[in-house]
Design an enzyme around this catalytic site. Structure first.
Site, PDB file in Angstrom:
ATOM      1  N   ASP A 117      -1.655   7.886   0.955  1.00 62.35           N
ATOM      2  CA  ASP A 117      -0.326   7.768   0.356  1.00 62.35           C
ATOM      3  C   ASP A 117       0.583   8.875   0.900  1.00 62.35           C
ATOM      4  OD1 ASP A 117       0.803   6.266  -2.478  1.00 62.35           O
ATOM      5  OD2 ASP A 117       1.929   7.976  -1.682  1.00 62.35           O
TER       6      ASP A 117
ATOM      7  N   ASN B   9       0.036  -0.850 -10.081  1.00 61.26           N
ATOM      8  CA  ASN B   9       1.362  -1.075 -10.663  1.00 61.26           C
ATOM      9  C   ASN B   9       1.796  -2.498 -10.320  1.00 61.26           C
ATOM     10  OD1 ASN B   9       1.536   1.582 -11.632  1.00 61.26           O
ATOM     11  ND2 ASN B   9       2.261   2.325  -9.652  1.00 61.26           N
TER      12      ASN B   9
ATOM     13  N   GLY C 233       6.277  -0.512 -12.614  1.00 66.17           N
ATOM     14  CA  GLY C 233       6.624   0.584 -11.700  1.00 66.17           C
ATOM     15  C   GLY C 233       6.258   0.325 -10.257  1.00 66.17           C
TER      16      GLY C 233
ATOM     17  N   HIS D 193      -1.515  -3.242  -3.950  1.00 70.06           N
ATOM     18  CA  HIS D 193      -2.240  -2.039  -3.529  1.00 70.06           C
ATOM     19  C   HIS D 193      -2.871  -1.401  -4.756  1.00 70.06           C
ATOM     20  CE1 HIS D 193       2.015  -1.208  -4.169  1.00 70.06           C
ATOM     21  NE2 HIS D 193       1.667  -0.014  -4.645  1.00 70.06           N
TER      22      HIS D 193
ATOM     23  N   HIS E 279      -4.021   2.021  -6.182  1.00 67.54           N
ATOM     24  CA  HIS E 279      -3.961   3.474  -5.986  1.00 67.54           C
ATOM     25  C   HIS E 279      -5.340   4.044  -6.338  1.00 67.54           C
ATOM     26  CE1 HIS E 279       0.540   4.065  -5.891  1.00 67.54           C
ATOM     27  NE2 HIS E 279       0.505   2.906  -6.509  1.00 67.54           N
TER      28      HIS E 279
END
Ligand code: AMP
Length: 112
Positions: A28, A85, A91, A98, A100
């Site tokens: 990220d 998200n 958000g 994806h 996280h």
């Protein structure tokens, strides 16, 4: 084409730490934890909400890949957080699913 697809295809710069036939794991660009990776399916699906029944195995694969990366990088035993998200209220800012994968520090709850 999403920004993640462009990174996976090499069109724009990014750091890929793991790849298989179904997904790629990116670093990220704005890490929220000492370890912060994004597990991204190579198939461009906007969000979990947009996934079809035919994508069920792929969705499971993303979680498996996240767990494997955490093990390989040595922070699985300490624990980590997986976040997906989804949509505006979730958000989500990049319209390509994806997961996280965040670790390297204790996480708090509830999230913001
Ligand atoms: P989300 O807000 O859940 O959609 O997460 C999008 C994530 O993608 C954020 O954590 C961003 O920091 C990350 N991100 C955006 N652009 C890039 C990029 N070019 N390379 C790596 N990560 C990115």
């Amino acid at each position: 084409m999403s920004i993640f697809t462009k990174i996976i295809s090499g069109e724009i710069k990014g750091t890929i730490i793991h790849q298989d036939d179904l997904c790629a794991v990116l670093v990220d660009i704005q890490p929220q934890a000492p370890k912060h990776f994004l597990v991204v399916p190579k198939k461009e699906i906007v969000s979990v909400h947009h996934a079809s029944e035919a994508d069920k195995n792929l969705l499971g694969h993303l979680l498996w890949a996240a767990a494997e990366v955490a093990r390989k990088l040595g922070f699985a035993e300490d624990g980590y957080r997986l976040v997906i998200n989804t949509g505006r209220d979730g958000g989500q800012t990049v319209p390509h699913i994806h997961v996280h994968l965040m670790g390297g520090r204790p996480m708090t709850w509830p999230p913001g």
